[in-house]
Enzyme design. Sequence first.
Site, PDB file in Angstrom:
ATOM      1  N   CYS A  82       0.831  -1.206   0.000  1.00 40.91           N
ATOM      2  CA  CYS A  82       0.000   0.000   0.000  1.00 40.91           C
ATOM      3  C   CYS A  82       0.871   1.265   0.000  1.00 40.91           C
ATOM      4  CB  CYS A  82      -0.986  -0.030   1.162  1.00 40.91           C
ATOM      5  SG  CYS A  82      -2.379   1.111   0.942  1.00 40.91           S
ATOM      6  N   HIS A  87      -3.635  -5.357   1.346  1.00 40.54           N
ATOM      7  CA  HIS A  87      -3.418  -5.714   2.745  1.00 40.54           C
ATOM      8  C   HIS A  87      -3.927  -7.134   2.975  1.00 40.54           C
ATOM      9  CE1 HIS A  87      -2.303  -1.702   4.068  1.00 40.54           C
ATOM     10  NE2 HIS A  87      -3.350  -1.208   3.423  1.00 40.54           N
TER      11      HIS A  87
END
Length: 486
Positions: free
Chosen positions: A329, A427
């Site tokens: 991310c 994630h």
Amino acid sequence: MSTLMVQGTTSDAGKSTLVTALCRWLTRQGVKVVPFKPQNMALNSAVTADGGEIGRAQAVQAQACYLEPHTDMNPVLLKPNSDTGAQVIIHGRAVTTMNAVAYHGYKEIAMQAVLESHRRLGESYPVIVVEGAGSPAEINLRANDIANMGFAEAVDCPVLLIADINRGGVFAHLVGTLELLSLSEQARVKGFIINRFRGDIALLQPGLDWLEARTGKPVVGVLPYVMDLHLEAEDGLDQRQTDKVEHVLNVVVPVLPRISNHTDFDPLRLHPQVNLQFIGPGKAIPPADLIILPGSKSVRSDLNYLRNNGWDTAIARHLRYGGKLMGICGGLQMLGEQVHDPLGLEGAAGSSAGFGLLAMSTVLEAEKQLRNVRGRLTLEDAEVSGYEIHAGVTTGPALEQAAVQLDDGRCDGAQSADGQVLGTYLHGLFESPAACSALLRWAGLANVQSVDYHALRERDIERLADLVEKHLDGPLLRELCGLEAN
């Protein structure tokens, strides 16, 4: 509909864990129960079935009820992006960023969202188990409170007060907290739970007797200290390690000031063949097989922090010697050439140079991407599932060599031509056994053992329910939930 609230004398007293335990204990008995947390402040979050964002603790509590996470389970989520400011997420959607003073004036609006979610849950579930936040006795935060007694008073629910005896001073915590509450709030406290007790309960009994006589309230039970319980931390970084085999893969994660979703690393922390090290400020990055740049709520400032600690130089040296580097991310965004924040979403508007390891750049946009996704890693075609929580839109030729092919037809992330650098927006990808094994092999680990993190979490939720069954006053708990005794 009945509501039971768990409040704690301190942060990390065991509120999240107890709510998880109560949810599974009640579910075992056939009770249709749902978790709820009015306001959460955390950088660990989960994507819900309705496309929103809530605290990860409530997602775990939903699992304890065999439910899909929903934004009504955590209607107000605060995600700090500076020492004084936070992104305000209402019903799963980011609405604004404000400092603490401004948010104090916003609480009346936030309370409306809280009560709306509580009402909706009550229409579908006969029992709601609520988790408070921090302590109800923070004098400076009691005005317009929506997280603890302010909520309990608004919905007229009973409260259990939990304290951590392992820290010491448990009786002062419980009595002091009670006495700092108003008379009506004190009356709401229906009992105490003492958490993380080690030793002979007979030696504690005189203190329990004194506490009940002093307050006129029962001790609902004493929960033992559990050495190897591993559920996602609500906010604090969990650095506990499990026992390792002789031959391990060394993985290093630099700890950034605005690190987010560090629960990504829990499967690695629990893996018997991985030695996971979190490296804090002022410390050198040690020799490693794999360095992972984590998610960040403030990518540009955390990039600057990395450089100020000299970690950029250490990462370059790591790559020269053949080590592997991964970004998740915000970490993916750092691997590129530029990170642009024209709207000032994560601080002052502007641009920052990334590490330039992947030919791509990122622009932060107001609309956040929130998705649960499935797909396959380009490494070994391994199945992977995870979730996206990001405001960045990343473009560039590096994306032509994607890290993940998603089932919805999109590609995610990138890999370098030499295979040393890999980045992804996903994630939770280490929770997928096949993907975790493929990534560990990519990083250099031979004969990888497959670990099912979801099975480990489920095992620990069951253990928590067993502790409630064994150590707490079940009939009283059922009464407080508006249920008949078994």
